[in-house]
Design an enzyme around this catalytic site. Structure first.
Site, short mmCIF file in Angstrom:
data_model
loop_
_atom_site.label_atom_id
_atom_site.label_comp_id
_atom_site.label_asym_id
_atom_site.label_seq_id
_atom_site.Cartn_x
_atom_site.Cartn_y
_atom_site.Cartn_z
CE LYS A 13 42.72 34.28 39.25
NZ LYS A 13 42.75 34.86 40.60
CB SER A 64 32.68 36.58 39.91
OG SER A 64 33.88 37.33 39.88
N GLY A 109 43.67 40.10 43.82
CA GLY A 109 43.79 39.67 45.21
C GLY A 109 45.23 39.46 45.64
N GLY A 154 47.36 36.66 44.60
CA GLY A 154 47.89 35.30 44.63
C GLY A 154 49.06 35.11 43.69
CB ALA A 162 40.35 48.07 40.44
#
Length: 252
Positions: free
Chosen positions: A56, A81, A183, A185, A211
């Site tokens: 990230k 989060s 997500g 990215g 998920a």
């Protein structure tokens, strides 16, 4: 989908140069035992050794250093989060600017502590996507900070995509890449770079069965947003972003 300009390989190369003074070129490790189990040659890109302990930082750092001096003075804001919040706080610290991190109630305490240690300013909200977005808007209004979305942001995609040029150099015979998919990215950045540098290589997104919104979305040909995640992988609970889905669908 609102108009969105996707990054190019040129943007990814520019991101690599931009983050070079701050990010690490992480090593690739091998395991003969795992090769034998998989029946293939596996190359592990060790992003746990990246600044902040996750990939990230690449995207966050590129976003922070893409800002003009005037924009940078007002700081950055995001909702997260966990890893993206800490990464943005660390990236902001390299430029000496404030980082406002909107976090939901009930977020993992250790991850919130990481954000604060990195210098992030926490803003708590209810544990819903709507509350996160509303709080970000309020912080933007109050501070003038620039929003750096965790995954639906071209600067973030380009930064995450810098993994692929490194990997192609480290493992030239690369035939496929498996990337975690929350997500989207990282997967988006990898898709763009792979298409340009290794067009025959395949990209696989890995997400928990509990998920599986990206899998369902790609199977149906439309974005599925009503999946309630049931997984301990809290970093992969995000619903695939709208531009991320559009890009990954086009790169199938």
């Amino acid at each position: 989908m609102a108009e969105f300009t996707f990054p190019t390989l040129g943007d990814i190369r520019a991101a690599a140069a931009r983050i070079a003074p701050h990010a690490r070129v992480t090593p690739v490790l091998r395991s003969p035992e795992l090769d034998a189990l998989a029946g293939a040659e596996l190359h592990f890109k060790c992003e746990h050794l990246q600044v902040g302990g996750a990939f990230k930082f690449r995207g966050a750092c590129n976003a922070v250093w893409s800002l003009s001096d005037e924009e940078a003075q007002r700081g950055v804001v995001t909702h997260s989060s966990g890893n993206h919040g800490a990464a943005l706080a660390l990236a902001a610290r390299t430029r000496g600017i404030p980082a406002h991190i909107v976090v939901p109630e009930g977020a993992v305490a250790a991850k919130l502590a990481n954000i604060e240690r990195a210098g992030g300013i926490l803003h708590r909200c209810a544990p819903t996507q709507a509350a996160r977005e509303e709080t970000c808007i309020r912080v933007q209004r109050d501070t003038g900070a620039t929003l750096v979305h965790p995954y639906a942001d071209a600067r973030v995609m380009a930064g995450q995509g810098t993994i692929v040029p490194e990997l192609v150099q480290q493992a030239p015979e690369l035939a496929a890449v498996i990337a975690p998919l929350g997500g989207g990215g990282l997967a988006s950045g990898c898709a763009i770079a792979l298409a340009a540098l290794k067009p025959r290589a395949r990209l696989f997104g890995a997400e928990p069965a509990g998920a599986g919104d990206a899998f369902q979305s790609l199977q149906r040909g439309e974005r599925v947003t009503n999946v309630v995640p049931h997984t301990i992988c809290d970093g992969l609970r995000a619903t695939i972003g709208e531009p991320n889905f559009a890009l990954l669908r086009a790169h199938r």
